[in-house]
Design a protein around this motif. Structure first.
Motif, PDB file in Angstrom:
ATOM      1  N   LEU A  14       0.826  -1.205   0.000  1.00 16.51           N
ATOM      2  CA  LEU A  14       0.000   0.000   0.000  1.00 16.51           C
ATOM      3  C   LEU A  14       0.860   1.254   0.000  1.00 16.51           C
ATOM      4  O   LEU A  14       0.560   2.224  -0.702  1.00 16.51           O
ATOM      5  CB  LEU A  14      -0.931   0.004   1.210  1.00 16.51           C
ATOM      6  N   ARG A  15       1.922   1.242   0.787  1.00 14.69           N
ATOM      7  CA  ARG A  15       2.817   2.410   0.821  1.00 14.69           C
ATOM      8  C   ARG A  15       3.499   2.605  -0.527  1.00 14.69           C
ATOM      9  O   ARG A  15       3.665   3.733  -0.981  1.00 14.69           O
ATOM     10  CB  ARG A  15       3.848   2.238   1.925  1.00 14.69           C
ATOM     11  N   ALA A  16       3.895   1.514  -1.168  1.00 10.84           N
ATOM     12  CA  ALA A  16       4.537   1.620  -2.477  1.00 10.84           C
ATOM     13  C   ALA A  16       3.559   2.169  -3.507  1.00 10.84           C
ATOM     14  O   ALA A  16       3.921   3.034  -4.312  1.00 10.84           O
ATOM     15  CB  ALA A  16       5.068   0.257  -2.911  1.00 10.84           C
ATOM     16  N   MET A  17       2.310   1.690  -3.478  1.00 14.51           N
ATOM     17  CA  MET A  17       1.302   2.198  -4.414  1.00 14.51           C
ATOM     18  C   MET A  17       0.976   3.658  -4.135  1.00 14.51           C
ATOM     19  O   MET A  17       0.766   4.435  -5.054  1.00 14.51           O
ATOM     20  CB  MET A  17       0.033   1.348  -4.339  1.00 14.51           C
ATOM     21  N   GLN A  18       0.948   4.036  -2.871  1.00 14.15           N
ATOM     22  CA  GLN A  18       0.674   5.427  -2.519  1.00 14.15           C
ATOM     23  C   GLN A  18       1.789   6.325  -3.037  1.00 14.15           C
ATOM     24  O   GLN A  18       1.530   7.402  -3.565  1.00 14.15           O
ATOM     25  CB  GLN A  18       0.545   5.580  -1.015  1.00 14.15           C
TER      26      GLN A  18
END
Length: 110
Positions: A14-18
């Motif tokens: 999720l952090r990478a996609m954000q």
């Protein structure tokens, strides 16, 4: 066989996609001065605001699809809905962990 979801891996993804979705945000530098610290309250407020905007976007897409807007596909509505749901669930899990940590600190003897 059903594979269990690893929460740490999910959070990392999720952090990478954000980071990919919002490159205009200022990211903290590794070698920044100690006086330029992030405020935890601000980080949490920003996270809650992002979840809120995802939920509002999802709601707007749902409403548009229900009203018959030809430019909105069902797949787009479902993807937005799932993104909002996952973001909300992740936020709730972080909140739960924070409450557990706070309770643990309060139980410590001085």
């Amino acid at each position: 066989m059903i594979n269990a979801i690893d929460p740490n891996q999910l959070l990392t993804q999720l952090r990478a996609m954000q980071a990919q979705a919002s490159p205009e945000q200022v990211r903290p530098q590794q070698d920044s001065a100690p006086s330029e610290r992030l405020d935890f309250g601000d980080v949490m407020k920003q996270a809650v605001n992002q979840v809120n905007s995802l939920q509002q976007s999802s709601s707007a897409l749902k409403t548009g699809f229900e009203m018959g807007d030809p430019g909105i596909e069902l797949s787009d509505v479902m993807i937005a809905s799932e993104k909002a749901g996952v973001a909300f669930e992740a936020t709730v899990q972080v909140r739960n962990k924070l409450i557990e940590a706070y309770q643990e600190v309060m139980r410590m003897s001085i």
